[in-house]
Design a protein around this motif. Structure first.
Motif, short mmCIF file in Angstrom:
data_model
loop_
_atom_site.label_atom_id
_atom_site.label_comp_id
_atom_site.label_asym_id
_atom_site.label_seq_id
_atom_site.Cartn_x
_atom_site.Cartn_y
_atom_site.Cartn_z
N SER A 127 -9.81 6.99 -3.12
CA SER A 127 -9.04 5.81 -3.85
C SER A 127 -7.91 6.77 -4.81
N ALA A 128 -7.16 6.41 -5.42
CA ALA A 128 -6.55 6.89 -6.76
C ALA A 128 -5.02 6.20 -7.03
N ILE A 129 -4.99 5.86 -8.06
CA ILE A 129 -3.18 4.78 -8.32
C ILE A 129 -2.62 5.56 -7.52
N SER A 159 -6.06 4.29 -0.63
CA SER A 159 -7.79 4.64 -0.39
C SER A 159 -8.18 4.65 1.01
N ARG A 160 -8.41 5.57 1.31
CA ARG A 160 -9.25 5.80 2.43
C ARG A 160 -10.66 5.02 2.60
N PHE A 161 -11.47 4.57 4.22
CA PHE A 161 -12.43 5.05 4.67
C PHE A 161 -13.38 6.08 5.91
N PHE A 162 -13.78 6.81 5.11
CA PHE A 162 -14.53 7.57 5.81
C PHE A 162 -16.28 7.35 6.68
N PHE A 201 -4.79 -6.73 -7.80
CA PHE A 201 -4.32 -5.65 -7.03
C PHE A 201 -3.23 -6.03 -5.66
N ASN A 202 -2.19 -5.41 -5.48
CA ASN A 202 -2.01 -4.82 -4.06
C ASN A 202 -2.45 -4.01 -3.60
N ALA A 203 -3.26 -3.75 -2.55
CA ALA A 203 -3.81 -1.94 -2.22
C ALA A 203 -2.88 -1.93 -0.65
N TYR A 204 -2.77 -0.74 -0.83
CA TYR A 204 -3.00 -0.06 0.25
C TYR A 204 -4.17 0.83 1.53
N GLN A 205 -4.39 0.50 1.82
CA GLN A 205 -5.46 1.61 3.05
C GLN A 205 -4.84 2.78 3.92
N ALA A 206 -4.21 3.70 3.53
CA ALA A 206 -3.61 4.57 3.74
C ALA A 206 -4.45 5.41 5.29
#
Length: 231
Positions: free
Chosen positions: A144-146, A157-160, A192-197
């Motif tokens: 994750s990052a700003i 964010s991304r999740f592996f 928060f408004n979050a984006y999983q990229a």
């Protein structure tokens, strides 16, 4: 330093019968300063001389449900319950190399590693090495990052998680439970408004309800199939 009146219990865990299961000594400390006396804690653990000796220190004014800081010792050494950020080179290599890591945490959900990098662009450009990720500690890796300025998002964010058969999850609710707490502490906000990229991408509205210890996730949905199972 001498500790007077420290209550303790010896508990046989993972069994319904005495003298079976895993024996553990549980010591209740009154204040945080006591938990910093590592030499004393190790001496007591050596004296008990059983698998584990744990020390609980109350966390004040958090919730109506009692909560504690926890430290574990064997007769010889402390058992570290968090990930050592000294292994950042291993994590960086697993994410494709050339990644600048600013923080690593181990989450309470699945023992995932939360890896924070320098920018949202770094998140989107990761080239994960699945074989290397499998060898890393934890169930999976959340990166994750700003979010970039002007993106309309608070964080990316991304999740592996190849250990569970998912090389990269498109959008991960459980990961955002950990991300909500992390970014709330960093940004001083609860919404928060979050984006999983991931390649598919996903947008989540996240709310951290600290009073009830809940994370609320909201998002849109589209029905793309409808059918009937016959067996």
């Amino acid at each position: 330093m001498t500790k007077k009146g420290v209550k303790y219990w010896v508990v046989d865990a993972f069994t319904d019968s005495a003298f079976k299961g895993n024996p553990a000594a549980v010591c209740l400390l009154e204040k945080e300063e006591d938990s910093k006396d590592e030499k004393w804690m190790q001496s007591i653990a050596s004296e008990f001389n059983i698998s584990e000796t744990c020390y609980l220190t109350p966390i004040p004014n958090i919730t109506t449900i009692p909560r504690f800081h926890l430290r574990w010792f064997t007769p010889l050494t402390e058992v570290i319950l968090y990930f050592n950020i000294a292994d950042t080179s291993q994590i960086s290599a697993a994410l494709g190399g050339g990644v600048s890591i600013t923080d690593i945490k181990r989450t309470q959900i699945g023992g995932d590693l939360l890896v924070v990098v320098t920018s949202g662009t770094s998140v989107t450009e990761l080239q994960p090495q699945v074989d290397a990720i499998v060898k890393c500690p934890g169930r999976g890796i959340i990166v994750s990052a700003i979010a970039p300025p002007g993106s309309g998002f608070d964080f990316y964010s991304r999740f592996f998680c190849p250990k569970t058969g998912i090389n990269e999850d498109p959008v991960t609710g459980s990961a955002h439970c950990a991300l909500a707490l992390y970014w709330s502490n960093k940004l001083g906000k609860s919404d928060f408004n979050a984006y999983q990229a991931s390649p598919r991408g996903g947008v989540l509205n996240v709310h951290l309800d600290e009073q009830n210890q809940r994370v609320l996730l909201r998002g849109k949905a589209v029905t793309v199939m409808e059918g009937c199972l016959l067996v």
